[in-house]
Design a protein around this motif. Structure first.
Motif: not given
Lengths: 256, 256
Positions: A132-133, A140-141, A164-165, A210-212
């Motif tokens: 779960v990146r 934040n997701v 999104m994950r 946030d972008a991951v």
């Protein structure tokens, strides 16, 4: 002998006493947390119908009787006016206040909706050793508006919002099988792979959160997101409504 | 080239033309049939909430927009005022009429609920070679009031009503696994064995439908029944409501 309060009860009481006013993730592990939406009774049918027609983004855990702030099924004895750490008050679709209780806002006319959130399936993914990146990266997701329209109901309508994950294809398959078992927590993913297929232009620029990092060999995996009903309620420009503040959820007695 | 109507469409059109005014079971195999409940808009929130709180007896397939007789999701183009073979009109909790259409009764204020019925899981049981005794015996399914209270919502409340099918223990286990896959058709059984444990005194005297034979080595197996919401609506003594007549269901386009 008096029973000790559970971690869920203890956290709710700390919110009520205003000793806990921060985000809730991590504070009552094992208990389902919920999104809160409070609308005036005259809009409650349309909002419940919106949830019924869009169960993936809007899994209904409980709807209270008009005027009754107690969620009798999911947390008997709790008070939805005080037992969340922070709320948002909306007028005509805009946030006007972020109070720590709803005591001055709740009326005989208020109907509260508790909707399942993604924490439950994320806990199951972590337990299965799946990534779960955003948790790994302390972010934040990432959330995106899609070009998939929700089924409208009365004045409630709007696009499906997804979280999104990133995962490898094998992980995505495993995650699908796991999440399928949690329909009250958005269920299986709704899409994987090409973001443009669901109207997402820039995967590195989420609409919220946030972008991951997406690593080599990974694809973006998309789940229906609990922000969807809030977006629909915002778009409906109700004269008044209340929600939890982002990350400041209601902790139920339901075990995950 | 014009597409031929499906069996579901053909049956609905025959109802509309009043060439089919009898029961619906067997006429459109493979298509989900539905219970119909129509209530005035002012009671629609409470009734939807009752269904949401009692999903086993009240699986919601679709709720129409107020005043719109078209079930857009489950049978686009159909008209709920004409496309069932027979209806019941209720006033203050009593049946006052059994018309073949609702044209003189439907108003801008009418909200229709389509609820899953047991035919879907019965078809799956038969396909698996499991016994459905009332069908074998050419009878109506036996139904019983239990001492299990539904979760009330507004003016809607009442006991859970169950249907019963006798099976051996091994068949009951198999039926449980099969029916679990059909949450929109009442799902897994809610009880098996001792009828008194759920407040049923005489298994040979059902409250509705016909008694069926229970053979040596069989136990009664009980499912939540779609009569439950009708009983709750009847008990609520609404000034006006409409339902399907027993056995005269709405045939949707949903494949079983």
């Amino acid at each position: 002998m008096k029973q000790l309060p559970s971690k869920a009860q203890a956290l709710r009481l700390a919110c009520r006493a205003r000793t806990h006013t921060g985000p809730t993730p991590g504070y009552a592990p094992g208990y389902s947390q919920a999104n809160l939406v409070v609308v005036p009774q005259q809009h409650a049918f349309d909002f419940l119908l919106f949830c019924q027609r869009n169960p993936r983004p809007c899994p209904v855990l409980e709807v209270t009787d008009p005027g009754d702030p107690q969620p009798k099924e999911t947390a008997p004895g709790a008070d939805l006016r005080t037992d969340l750490p922070r709320y948002r008050i909306w007028r005509n679709g805009e946030v006007v206040e972020e109070p720590t209780d709803l005591l001055g806002h709740w009326t005989e006319d208020s109907v509260a909706f508790l909707l399942g959130c993604s924490f439950t399936f994320e806990a199951a993914l972590l337990e299965a050793g799946l990534p779960v990146r955003h948790i790994e990266q302390g972010k934040n997701v990432p959330m995106y508006k899609t070009n998939i329209a929700c089924q409208p109901a009365g004045r409630f309508s709007g696009p499906l919002v997804v979280s999104m994950r990133p995962m490898t294809p094998g992980q995505a398959i495993e995650a699908t099988l796991i999440c399928q078992r949690f329909p009250q927590s958005h269920g299986a993913p709704i899409h994987l792979g090409d973001p443009e297929a669901i109207g997402i232009g820039r995967i590195d620029q989420p609409d919220e959160g946030d972008a991951v990092e997406i690593r080599r060999g990974e694809m973006p995996v998309f789940w229906a997101c609990g922000v969807t009903p809030q977006a629909a309620a915002k778009q409906a420009k109700l004269p008044w409504m209340a929600t939890h503040a982002p990350g400041h959820m209601f902790v139920t007695d339901l075990r995950e």
